[in-house]
Structures are given as structure tokens and as C-alpha cells.
Design a protein around this motif. Structure first.
Motif, PDB file in Angstrom:
ATOM      1  N   ASP B 150       0.849  -1.190   0.000  1.00 58.51           N
ATOM      2  CA  ASP B 150       0.000   0.000   0.000  1.00 58.51           C
ATOM      3  C   ASP B 150       0.878   1.231   0.000  1.00 58.51           C
ATOM      4  N   ARG B 151       0.280   2.361  -0.328  1.00 57.11           N
ATOM      5  CA  ARG B 151       1.091   3.564  -0.552  1.00 57.11           C
ATOM      6  C   ARG B 151       1.815   4.038   0.694  1.00 57.11           C
ATOM      7  N   LEU B 152       1.221   3.799   1.866  1.00 51.69           N
ATOM      8  CA  LEU B 152       1.893   4.256   3.087  1.00 51.69           C
ATOM      9  C   LEU B 152       3.175   3.451   3.325  1.00 51.69           C
ATOM     10  N   GLU B 191     -10.543  -3.554   3.951  1.00 49.25           N
ATOM     11  CA  GLU B 191     -11.300  -2.742   4.901  1.00 49.25           C
ATOM     12  C   GLU B 191     -10.377  -2.091   5.935  1.00 49.25           C
ATOM     13  N   ARG B 192      -9.463  -2.894   6.493  1.00 49.85           N
ATOM     14  CA  ARG B 192      -8.534  -2.370   7.499  1.00 49.85           C
ATOM     15  C   ARG B 192      -7.719  -1.206   6.952  1.00 49.85           C
ATOM     16  N   GLU B 193      -7.174  -1.411   5.753  1.00 45.48           N
ATOM     17  CA  GLU B 193      -6.335  -0.359   5.163  1.00 45.48           C
ATOM     18  C   GLU B 193      -7.141   0.907   4.895  1.00 45.48           C
ATOM     19  N   GLN B 194      -8.390   0.721   4.538  1.00 45.48           N
ATOM     20  CA  GLN B 194      -9.227   1.896   4.282  1.00 45.48           C
ATOM     21  C   GLN B 194      -9.543   2.633   5.578  1.00 45.48           C
ATOM     22  N   ASN B 198      -8.442   6.430   6.523  1.00 48.91           N
ATOM     23  CA  ASN B 198      -9.338   7.481   6.996  1.00 48.91           C
ATOM     24  C   ASN B 198      -8.916   8.038   8.342  1.00 48.91           C
ATOM     25  N   SER B 199      -8.023   7.326   9.047  1.00 47.98           N
ATOM     26  CA  SER B 199      -7.536   7.842  10.329  1.00 47.98           C
ATOM     27  C   SER B 199      -6.446   8.900  10.117  1.00 47.98           C
ATOM     28  N   GLN B 204      -2.061  14.662   5.526  1.00 44.10           N
ATOM     29  CA  GLN B 204      -1.191  13.465   5.486  1.00 44.10           C
ATOM     30  C   GLN B 204      -1.536  12.589   4.282  1.00 44.10           C
ATOM     31  N   GLN B 205      -2.825  12.412   4.070  1.00 42.92           N
ATOM     32  CA  GLN B 205      -3.255  11.592   2.923  1.00 42.92           C
ATOM     33  C   GLN B 205      -2.692  12.172   1.628  1.00 42.92           C
TER      34      GLN B 205
END
Lengths: 135, 426
Positions: B150-152, B191-194, B198-199, B204-205
């Protein structure tokens, strides 16, 4: 004068309308509607070639030879021998100078015989002109 | 008497069948002006300079290509630490993988296409759902079945590798502070990554997505180096530029020449496989059987819609282009004629990249030619190609011609293997 007429006849016969002596640069395509409105197309890509998206400038004169401003134009086209059209959706965008119309986003994707269909609506009258050319 | 007649009819039949299959009809021994023009238009010498990519500021910077080169081969850019772009796009296979369907973190739904010469294309993927090579490069990273990262986490890898961080800073300015938690986050993830995504704050996003987009731009700069080399066909095209005589020594055999004549003539391959890359980069329905176990692909009809709504497209906030530069996206067609249409692939090096088509449905070139010969009805919409009625010998000639299009890449060898620094530091 005579020379000009016979030149026009020759071009018509070839249905390849590529020359116009009066412009500094030759139009890449040109034609005249039944009522005498003349269309000259100057392509950003000259000579025209396949597979590159580009834009056109259209210069339109009325039957009396005056620049025709404010007409509504639409352009479609395709390959008459294949059942498909232009692969992009070219649009007339801004209207620059008097009688000059700018078309963006045109591309051809096959070598062979192409035909464009230009509709010109002026003062409530719509005329269509077909222009054939080979790529 | 009757028997004798029967036998001779039989023999005649056998002879006719054999002739139909094997005997070539001698062609003319020169080219017409139109044929010459077409042949010339296919020559690699006519390849235009690589078009600029205004949406990618670093597209032609050598430092970006170096950075992208390292990213392309780096398996740390994956969830399980074993998958790089080069896992599926293997340099020794013209950047394909020889599988019917791609194999990443899990089996994929499509066949892996070649990346050679691709930077000339305005659209990416079989269905054209990406409008730039940098935007394309982001998708496999976050696809669970491909790199599965994932991007993070990708941004964090750049931050944690000092050499990557240096390369990044030099090209794009100082890397922003990458959030230390959560572990994994993406708007496209599970779902977790989403939830994790959103946190993060909006700022930051945006920063993380921008780092991600920039890495795509570096990878694209690398991919712009992958160019086809001059093949036997090109030597022939060059040799006839001076004279229209068919026979130019022994550059191409008589069968290969007959194949070329079919390619630009009766078989009409050149309608779609045209220009020096043997592709118009356009979308066509050619009636290829849908992939086993899948609904027929909607192709470009869906692809253009996805491209328009992609936040990484030419008009999006991560693009370096002006609105006026995004001509392809703004003037793209999206009507029913695109149902089931896939992007025409290059035929350069195609004899080395079996199997073929968007689902790897056809195993060999011979199978491809049989397909075009029959031009089966399309499951969705209509097949643009018409049956060709080619004799078996003509199909073999076409195949022989296609094989003259393969040649080593015109790319410096250093780009075709992992970067040296990388193997040392790892």
C-alpha cells in the motif's frame, strides 16, 4: 481566371481537395458546400498522418467570399470501407478570429480512405459537406 | 474402369488439397507505390521521438530513470517481499512473463503485456483505464493479487532507505514526514487499510499520495528507456527505400516477403497493427474468446470511464499537466463501439512473447492466425475483423513475416538488469 477554374475542376475530379492558391500556406483539406460556403482546413500536423492526436483550424467563407463568423459546426467521420468512425471525439472549442474555427482532439488510426462530414449551421440553415482523403 | 476413375479423382483431390496447403502462388516481383509507402511507414527508422509527457515533470530526467530502474526491480515493494515489477515484466522475455495469466501475490485475471515501446502509447492496460505510464505504475503496487502493498508502506520504504531518500529528495524536494502508524493504509486497500487511511488527516493523505505518485513518475521515466531494436524487416525496408525491386539479396526469404504482402494487403493486419511499432494504440473488438471462467470483458467501454474518474489521471491534482495538455483524456470516445474492445498490442518481438491476447487465450502465432482467418463472432458487440479465407500456406507466410520483427532491444544493457548499486547494497 481560366487557369483557376480548370485547377478547381481537376481537384474536384480527384476529390482530393488539398490546394488553395490564395493562402500563404496550402490548406490540408478543402471543399465547398452546395450553396457555395467554402471550407479550408489547416492541420497542426501537415501533412496529415495517422496515430497522432492534433488540432485543426477551419477557415470558412460564405458564397460571396466573406469570412463567415458565428456558424455552428460539428464534425464526424470515419472510414467508408470499414464500419467505424474517428477514434476520438473531436470538438470545436474556442472561436478565435472572424471566420476561423478551432477543432481539438482529432486523430486517425488506420491507413486508407477516410471521410469527414462537416455540418455548418448558419442563420438557421444546416449544410453538410463531405471531404474524402487518403492517409 | 469406374474404379480407375474413382482412383484418379481421389488422386486429383489429394493433389489439390496438397497444393492448397503447400503451394505458394508466385507474387509479383515489385511493390506498388502504395505498398512501398506502407512498408516505409512500418520501418523503425520512422519511429517519431518519444512524445513528451506533460503530466510527468521528471519523465526525461536521467536521475528519475535511475531511480525508477531501482524501483522496477525491487522486491521490497511488495507485501510478501518477493514481487517486483520485473517479476512479471521480465527483461529477457521482452518484459512479459510467458504465463497465460499473470502470477503475482495471487493468480491474476489478465495476461501480462510487453512494455517495449509502450511509452509511445497514450493509453495503458488492455482496456486503457490509465492515461499515463506513471499513473499505471501505481496500480499493481496496491493490487492485492500483484505487489500487495500500500502507498503508506511504500512511502515508508523510501524514507527508511537512505539512498532512495536521497534520490527522492533530489528529484522531488524533501520527502515529507511519513506517519509512523498505522502500519498499512490506502484508500484502495482492504477494509482495514481503508479504515487506517481514513484515520490520517487530509494533509497526510495528500502527502502520502503525492510521494506515491512521484514514485510512479520515476518508474515511468525508467520505462521510457525500453525501446525496440531494428529487426530484419527494418533492414529490408531500408534496402528497398532506394528501389522497388522485391528481391534485395537475402534479407527476407520469398515466404517472408509473401507474408509482408499479405500483412499490408489482403489480410489487412496493417489496419490496426500500423506505424513503426505495429500498433495504432487504439481499441478494437477482434472477437477473441472471453477468458475461461470470466464474463466477456467490457474492454475500453469500461476502461475510459475508469480513466476519467482516476484521481491520478492527467487532469488530477497529482498531474504536472495543464488542462490544455490533457487532449487524449478530454477528447476520448466512450460509446458502444468500444464494448469488448482491447488495446492493439505491438507486434515487435511478438514471436518471443507467447502466449497471446488479453487473456493469453492463444498459445502460438499459428493459433492467432487461425483466429484472424476465421474471425469468429464476438460474444459482446461485434468483431471488427472479417474472415480472411487465407490458405494454410498463406498463414504460414504471414507467420514467417511476423517473425522478422523480433530483434534485441535498442536499450542500453544496464537498464535490462537490476541496477548494480542495488545488488551491492542489498
Amino acid at each position: 481566371m481560366l487557369q483557376k477554374i480548370s485547377l478547381m475542376a481537376l481537384l474536384l475530379g480527384l476529390s482530393l481537395l488539398t490546394l488553395h492558391a490564395s493562402e500563404a500556406r496550402r490548406a490540408d483539406l478543402q471543399s465547398t458546400t452546395d450553396s457555395g460556403i467554402s471550407v479550408e482546413i489547416y492541420s497542426q500536423l501537415s501533412p496529415l498522418e495517422i496515430n497522432r492526436i492534433h488540432s485543426w483550424k477551419l477557415v470558412i467563407h460564405d458564397a460571396a467570399g466573406n469570412l463567415l463568423s458565428g456558424a455552428e459546426l460539428t464534425l464526424t467521420g470515419g472510414m467508408p470501407d470499414h464500419d467505424h468512425g474517428i477514434p476520438t471525439l473531436p470538438q470545436f472549442t474556442e472561436r478565435a478570429d472572424a471566420g476561423v474555427y478551432s477543432l481539438q482532439g482529432i486523430r486517425f488510426h488506420m491507413p486508407g480512405k477516410w471521410q469527414i462530414v462537416l455540418s455548418i449551421t448558419n442563420a438557421g440553415e444546416t449544410e453538410r459537406v463531405l471531404i474524402d482523403f487518403q492517409l | 474402369m469406374m474404379k480407375k476413375l474413382g482412383l484418379s479423382v481421389l488422386l486429383l483431390g489429394v493433389a489439390l488439397v496438397a497444393a492448397w496447403n503447400f503451394v505458394a502462388i508466385p507474387g509479383s516481383n515489385s511493390w506498388s507505390a502504395e505498398e512501398l509507402q506502407l512498408i516505409n511507414s512500418l520501418s523503425i527508422e520512422r519511429l517519431a521521438p518519444l512524445p513528451a509527457d506533460p503530466s510527468n515533470r521528471v519523465a526525461d530526467l536521467p536521475a528519475a530513470a535511475e531511480f525508477g530502474h531501482r524501483l522496477f526491480f525491487d522486491t521490497r515493494l511488495s507485501g510478501n517481499g518477493s514481487i517486483a515489477c520485473a517479476t512479471c515484466h521480465r527483461p529477457e522475455l521482452m518484459f512479459t512473463d510467458a504465463f497465460q495469466m499473470a502470477m503475482g501475490a495471487a493468480p491474476g485475471p489478465r495476461h501480462t503485456p510487453s512494455l517495449v515501446g509502450l511509452s509511445h502509447s497514450p493509453w495503458y492496460y488492455w482496456d486503457g483505464r490509465k492515461d499515463s505510464q506513471w499513473a499505471q505504475a501505481l496500480a499493481p503496487l496496491e493490487a492485492a493479487i500483484e505487489h500487495g502493498i500500500d502507498r503508506l508502506q511504500v512511502a515508508r520504504l523510501i524514507d527508511s532507505d537512505s539512498s532512495y531518500r536521497q534520490m527522492y529528495n533530489a528529484l522531488f524536494g524533501a520527502l515529507p514526514v511519513i506517519p509512523a502508524t498505522p502500519l498499512a493504509a490506502s484508500p484502495l486497500g482492504d477494509e482495514r487499510e481503508q479504515i487506517n487511511w481514513n484515520s490520517l488527516s487530509g494533509a497526510q493523505q495528500n502527502e502520502v499520495s503525492r510521494v506515491f505518485a512521484n514514485l510512479g513518475k520515476a518508474i515511468a521515466a525508467y520505462e521510457r528507456k525500453l525501446m525496440p531494436g531494428a529487426a530484419r524487416f527494418d533492414a529490408y525496408a531500408r534496402s528497398i527505400a532506394a528501389s522497388s525491386e522485391l528481391d534485395q539479396g537475402d534479407i527476407l526469404s520469398s515466404n517472408e516477403l509473401a507474408g509482408l504482402r499479405l500483412f499490408i494487403g489482403k489480410a489487412q493486419c496493417v489496419s490496426c497493427h500500423n506505424g513503426p511499432l505495429f500498433t495504432n494504440h487504439e481499441f478494437h473488438n477482434t472477437g477473441v474468446l472471453s477468458i475461461a471462467g470470466q464474463l466477456p470483458s467490457m474492454g475500453r467501454y469500461d476502461g475510459i470511464r475508469t480513466a476519467r474518474s482516476d484521481p491520478f489521471n492527467c487532469l488530477g491534482e497529482f498531474s504536472d499537466a495543464e488542462q490544455a495538455d490533457c487532449i487524449e483524456l478530454r477528447f476520448a470516445r466512450d460509446d458502444n463501439s468500444l464494448v469488448g474492445a482491447q488495446k492493439t498490442p505491438t507486434l515487435r518481438n511478438v514471436s518471443w512473447t507467447a502466449p497471446y491476447m488479453h487473456g493469453g487465450q492463444l498459445a502460438t502465432l499459428a493459433a492467432v492466425l487461425n483466429h484472424y482467418n476465421e474471425a469468429p463472432l464476438s460474444m459482446l458487440s461485434h468483431n471488427e475483423a472479417k474472415p480472411l479465407a487465407l490458405r494454410p500456406v498463406e498463414r504460414r507466410q504471414l507467420e514467417a513475416f511476423i517473425r522478422t520483427l523480433s530483434a534485441p532491444l535498442a536499450t542500453e544493457p544496464k537498464w535490462l538488469a537490476p541496477a548494480v548499486e542495488f545488488t551491492q547494497s542489498n
